[in-house]
Design an enzyme around this catalytic site. Structure first.
Site, PDB file in Angstrom:
ATOM      1  N   HIS A 131       0.832  -1.204   0.000  1.00  0.00           N
ATOM      2  CA  HIS A 131       0.000   0.000   0.000  1.00  0.00           C
ATOM      3  C   HIS A 131       0.867   1.255   0.000  1.00  0.00           C
ATOM      4  CE1 HIS A 131      -3.410  -2.608   1.126  1.00  0.00           C
ATOM      5  NE2 HIS A 131      -4.155  -1.630   0.658  1.00  0.00           N
ATOM      6  N   LYS A 135      -0.767   4.947   4.463  1.00  0.00           N
ATOM      7  CA  LYS A 135      -1.669   4.014   5.142  1.00  0.00           C
ATOM      8  C   LYS A 135      -1.204   3.797   6.576  1.00  0.00           C
ATOM      9  CE  LYS A 135      -4.108  -0.371   4.666  1.00  0.00           C
ATOM     10  NZ  LYS A 135      -5.385   0.303   4.973  1.00  0.00           N
TER      11      LYS A 135
END
Length: 233
Positions: A131, A135
């Site tokens: 990600h 995040k």
């Protein structure tokens, strides 16, 4: 349909655009510093906030009798508490680690593959998720959902980010650039490997799925999942 956005970061802004394109109205755009004014005007709320405020957002919806869709992860140690409150207040609630239609199909494929592979002890399952660097939680909620899907359909009993025991699934979490989300499930043996993978190209799929879930839940009571929305049960 009148929508309250609880969380107005990149995902909230993408949801806003898609909701407007589908003919809906946004009556509240709340970040962590705003009030819940106009929440009661909404037909449904969509929560893509941060773990620290997710429970407050969801609770406020139940007390205001507004159905709520939550895509925030990192707070799920209090999920059962929110389910109990939803039932007490006769509310409507969907919490999902990922609202992407493709990811939810991927969840189904993962569970089906786990059932098949549970008969073959020579294969060891591993997972990797990638990600963007903004995040906040690791591993991702989607990776945890994938691990739970395997655990429920195999002899594995837990997941870990450390060196795994024989009954544990190892998850590796990587944070790279602006990657929207890539999840890979691999079954390795000494002879070969079997791999399934989902790659998100942008945030559109997450946002569209959340809006579709919001459209679906209006007028309903209870705790649901994306399997209910997509008629996968």
């Amino acid at each position: 349909m009148k929508i309250a956005l609880l969380g107005y970061g990149k995902m909230g802004q993408t949801i806003e655009r898609i909701a407007l394109e589908r003919g809906h109205e946004i009556v509240l755009k709340k970040d962590e510093f705003n009030t819940y004014e106009r929440l009661s005007d909404a037909d449904v709320a969509i929560d893509f906030s941060i773990p620290a405020v997710a429970v407050e957002n969801i609770s406020s919806c139940f007390y205001t009798n507004v159905p709520v869709i939550s895509g925030t992860t990192g707070w799920l140690d209090r999920y059962d508490e929110m389910v109990a409150l939803c039932e007490e207040k006769k509310g409507a609630f969907i919490s999902s680690s990922n609202f992407s239609l493709g990811v939810n199909l991927f969840f189904g494929l993962n569970e089906y593959l786990a059932k098949m592979m549970s008969k073959f002890d020579s294969y060891k399952v591993d997972m990797e998720e990638i990600h963007h660097t903004q995040k906040l939680d690791a591993p991702s909620g989607t990776a945890i959902s994938l691990a739970k899907g395997v655990i429920e359909n195999s002899n594995y009993t837990n997941w870990t980010m450390e060196n795994p025991n024989s009954n544990e699934i190892h998850i590796e979490a990587l944070r790279i650039g602006d990657v929207p989300g890539t999840h890979t499930v691999t079954y390795n043996s000494g002879i070969d490997s079997i791999e399934i993978k989902h790659t998100a190209h942008n945030r559109e799929g997450f946002a569209l799925g959340a809006v579709i879930a919001a459209e679906w839940i209006v007028g309903k009571k209870g705790v649901f999942s994306m399997k209910d929305v997509l008629e996968m049960n």
